[in-house]
Design a protein around this motif. Sequence first.
Motif, PDB file in Angstrom:
ATOM      1  N   SER A 144       0.868  -1.212   0.064  1.00 51.53           N
ATOM      2  CA  SER A 144       0.009  -0.002  -0.003  1.00 51.53           C
ATOM      3  C   SER A 144       0.746   1.315   0.083  1.00 51.53           C
ATOM      4  CB  SER A 144      -0.792   0.070   1.154  1.00 51.53           C
ATOM      5  OG  SER A 144      -1.642   1.066   1.178  1.00 51.53           O
ATOM      6  N   ASP A 145       0.637   2.169  -0.994  1.00 49.88           N
ATOM      7  CA  ASP A 145       1.487   3.544  -1.158  1.00 49.88           C
ATOM      8  C   ASP A 145       0.429   4.529  -0.860  1.00 49.88           C
ATOM      9  OD1 ASP A 145       3.746   2.172  -1.709  1.00 49.88           O
ATOM     10  OD2 ASP A 145       3.354   2.120  -3.984  1.00 49.88           O
ATOM     11  N   TRP A 146       0.692   5.383   0.126  1.00 47.38           N
ATOM     12  CA  TRP A 146      -0.009   6.506   0.232  1.00 47.38           C
ATOM     13  C   TRP A 146       0.803   7.822   0.320  1.00 47.38           C
ATOM     14  CZ3 TRP A 146      -5.489   6.852   0.521  1.00 47.38           C
ATOM     15  CH2 TRP A 146      -5.811   5.812   0.662  1.00 47.38           C
ATOM     16  N   LEU A 147       1.317   8.201  -0.844  1.00 47.93           N
ATOM     17  CA  LEU A 147       2.434   9.146  -0.942  1.00 47.93           C
ATOM     18  C   LEU A 147       1.715  10.686  -1.246  1.00 47.93           C
ATOM     19  CD1 LEU A 147       4.853   6.790  -2.816  1.00 47.93           C
ATOM     20  CD2 LEU A 147       4.520   7.223  -0.547  1.00 47.93           C
ATOM     21  N   GLY A 148       1.519  11.474  -0.294  1.00 48.15           N
ATOM     22  CA  GLY A 148       0.707  12.773  -0.177  1.00 48.15           C
ATOM     23  C   GLY A 148       1.904  13.867  -0.396  1.00 48.15           C
ATOM     24  N   SER A 149       1.511  14.953  -0.954  1.00 51.18           N
ATOM     25  CA  SER A 149       2.208  16.094  -1.068  1.00 51.18           C
ATOM     26  C   SER A 149       1.908  17.336  -0.332  1.00 51.18           C
ATOM     27  CB  SER A 149       2.317  16.543  -2.552  1.00 51.18           C
ATOM     28  OG  SER A 149       2.731  15.273  -3.349  1.00 51.18           O
ATOM     29  N   VAL A 150       1.105  17.178   0.854  1.00 47.04           N
ATOM     30  CA  VAL A 150       0.497  18.393   1.672  1.00 47.04           C
ATOM     31  C   VAL A 150       1.822  19.245   1.999  1.00 47.04           C
ATOM     32  CG1 VAL A 150      -0.446  18.920   3.745  1.00 47.04           C
ATOM     33  CG2 VAL A 150      -1.311  17.022   2.554  1.00 47.04           C
ATOM     34  N   PHE A 151       2.661  18.781   2.489  1.00 48.18           N
ATOM     35  CA  PHE A 151       3.878  19.841   2.749  1.00 48.18           C
ATOM     36  C   PHE A 151       5.089  19.815   1.668  1.00 48.18           C
ATOM     37  CE2 PHE A 151       2.098  18.074   6.876  1.00 48.18           C
ATOM     38  CZ  PHE A 151       1.588  18.926   7.225  1.00 48.18           C
ATOM     39  N   ALA A 152       4.888  19.311   0.686  1.00 43.62           N
ATOM     40  CA  ALA A 152       5.897  19.378  -0.535  1.00 43.62           C
ATOM     41  C   ALA A 152       6.086  20.749  -1.004  1.00 43.62           C
ATOM     42  CB  ALA A 152       5.651  18.328  -1.562  1.00 43.62           C
ATOM     43  N   PRO A 153       7.176  21.264  -1.690  1.00 40.84           N
ATOM     44  CA  PRO A 153       7.234  22.445  -2.258  1.00 40.84           C
ATOM     45  C   PRO A 153       6.162  22.443  -3.321  1.00 40.84           C
ATOM     46  CG  PRO A 153       9.308  21.722  -1.697  1.00 40.84           C
ATOM     47  CD  PRO A 153       8.351  20.610  -1.348  1.00 40.84           C
ATOM     48  N   GLY A 154       5.557  23.659  -3.172  1.00 36.44           N
ATOM     49  CA  GLY A 154       4.475  23.859  -4.421  1.00 36.44           C
ATOM     50  C   GLY A 154       3.016  23.310  -4.375  1.00 36.44           C
ATOM     51  N   SER A 155       2.802  22.857  -2.913  1.00 41.11           N
ATOM     52  CA  SER A 155       1.629  22.305  -2.745  1.00 41.11           C
ATOM     53  C   SER A 155       0.616  23.132  -2.408  1.00 41.11           C
ATOM     54  CB  SER A 155       1.739  21.282  -1.353  1.00 41.11           C
ATOM     55  OG  SER A 155       0.488  20.955  -0.687  1.00 41.11           O
ATOM     56  N   THR A 156      -0.762  23.145  -2.561  1.00 44.51           N
ATOM     57  CA  THR A 156      -1.744  24.127  -2.447  1.00 44.51           C
ATOM     58  C   THR A 156      -2.645  23.397  -1.667  1.00 44.51           C
ATOM     59  OG1 THR A 156      -2.926  23.360  -4.500  1.00 44.51           O
ATOM     60  CG2 THR A 156      -1.313  25.225  -4.751  1.00 44.51           C
ATOM     61  N   SER A 157      -2.365  22.516  -1.098  1.00 48.69           N
ATOM     62  CA  SER A 157      -3.170  21.702   0.030  1.00 48.69           C
ATOM     63  C   SER A 157      -3.827  22.582   0.907  1.00 48.69           C
ATOM     64  CB  SER A 157      -2.577  20.638   0.691  1.00 48.69           C
ATOM     65  OG  SER A 157      -3.526  19.933   1.646  1.00 48.69           O
ATOM     66  N   ALA A 212      -0.010 -13.779   6.102  1.00 55.86           N
ATOM     67  CA  ALA A 212       0.210 -12.569   5.246  1.00 55.86           C
ATOM     68  C   ALA A 212       1.186 -11.507   5.735  1.00 55.86           C
ATOM     69  CB  ALA A 212      -0.838 -12.328   4.280  1.00 55.86           C
ATOM     70  N   SER A 213       1.911 -10.978   4.928  1.00 45.32           N
ATOM     71  CA  SER A 213       2.610  -9.754   5.208  1.00 45.32           C
ATOM     72  C   SER A 213       2.210  -8.595   4.402  1.00 45.32           C
ATOM     73  CB  SER A 213       4.218  -9.936   5.021  1.00 45.32           C
ATOM     74  OG  SER A 213       4.678 -10.276   3.855  1.00 45.32           O
ATOM     75  N   SER A 214       2.460  -7.303   4.787  1.00 40.07           N
ATOM     76  CA  SER A 214       2.173  -6.421   3.933  1.00 40.07           C
ATOM     77  C   SER A 214       3.311  -5.262   4.125  1.00 40.07           C
ATOM     78  CB  SER A 214       0.915  -5.740   4.117  1.00 40.07           C
ATOM     79  OG  SER A 214       0.696  -5.315   5.483  1.00 40.07           O
ATOM     80  N   THR A 215       3.540  -4.305   2.970  1.00 48.70           N
ATOM     81  CA  THR A 215       4.358  -3.063   3.205  1.00 48.70           C
ATOM     82  C   THR A 215       3.365  -2.002   2.849  1.00 48.70           C
ATOM     83  OG1 THR A 215       5.064  -3.221   0.879  1.00 48.70           O
ATOM     84  CG2 THR A 215       6.275  -4.595   2.583  1.00 48.70           C
ATOM     85  N   LEU A 216       4.009  -0.920   3.643  1.00 43.12           N
ATOM     86  CA  LEU A 216       3.156   0.532   3.517  1.00 43.12           C
ATOM     87  C   LEU A 216       4.405   1.476   3.291  1.00 43.12           C
ATOM     88  CD1 LEU A 216       1.320  -1.678   5.530  1.00 43.12           C
ATOM     89  CD2 LEU A 216       0.266   0.579   6.245  1.00 43.12           C
ATOM     90  N   ALA A 217       4.072   2.542   2.328  1.00 39.00           N
ATOM     91  CA  ALA A 217       4.930   3.584   2.055  1.00 39.00           C
ATOM     92  C   ALA A 217       3.940   4.657   2.571  1.00 39.00           C
ATOM     93  CB  ALA A 217       5.335   3.584   0.856  1.00 39.00           C
ATOM     94  N   LEU A 218       4.309   5.716   3.481  1.00 40.78           N
ATOM     95  CA  LEU A 218       3.540   6.739   3.851  1.00 40.78           C
ATOM     96  C   LEU A 218       4.308   7.985   3.866  1.00 40.78           C
ATOM     97  CD1 LEU A 218       2.208   4.851   6.998  1.00 40.78           C
ATOM     98  CD2 LEU A 218       1.181   4.805   4.657  1.00 40.78           C
TER      99      LEU A 218
END
Length: 299
Positions: A144-157, A212-218
């Motif tokens: 599961s990948d949840w890669l947001g840009s709330v605090f990234a440069p150029g964000s308008t969130s 099972a196993s799982s990996t998360l990138a947040l």
Amino acid sequence: MRIGLLGTGPWAERVHAPVLAKHPGFEFAGVWGRRPEAAAALGAQHGVPGHDDLDRLLGEVDAVSIALPPTVQADLAVRAAEAGCHLLLDKPVALTVPDARRVVEAAEAHRMASVVFFTVRFGGEQLPWIEEQAAVGGWFTGRSDWLGSVFAPGSTSAYASSQWRKDKGALWDVGPHALSVLLPVLGDATAVTAVPGPLDTVHLVLRHAGGASSTLALSLTTPVSGGGTGMELRGEAGTVHLPERGEGPIAAFHRALDALATAARTGEPHPCSAAFGLRTVEILAAAERSLATGTAVEL
């Protein structure tokens, strides 16, 4: 069912209030906020009163919809349950396990229904997909990948000014979303290992009760051009992917209200009750301990 709104921020203004005003199964009765002038302004947009007295609002409604930071949500949820109000909560329920447990105990003690608004769990295409994969079983691993840009440069969130998100990062903001999908499909988590990535990014490895196993990138700091979400499952049935979200949170919030009404009427707990919210908090807190110690944490 009469319902009140607690909160006046962007999430309350953009999602909660418009849906509460239109949902046919509820009567939108009023708004309370920590800034009375904001509560009055938001209430005026939908023809309901703004309140500066929380106890008065709680005494006039059957349920509350909470759109407030998790730093204050738990205390107000307990207060609402004790006043006899059903609870529509936001994720995460709280930022500590004891606070989340207090919400569960208050709801159970006063026999109040509760639903936590995990947006993906109420998605029009996502909800049946989750149920279908849980029924299929035989899953070997999930990603599961949840890669947001709330605090990234150029964000308008609209959420870039959220202090609790700045303080707690992606683990606590988008981590609950990932867990809300993985747990009902792969089973409860029995261990978690967390490794830090760039800025607020964190990577988790979960072991699940079913084997099972799982990996998360947040992340909330992914470059705008590299952000996105996705989920993949691999197992005996092959490889499947979570459908992309083709609708906004408005439709999902309508379904969450339907779920609260059903739970209140039947007395049957919803799968996304406060108890499930507590479990996600327990896992996130364990992930924090893993980050601090550099070791796996058993659950």
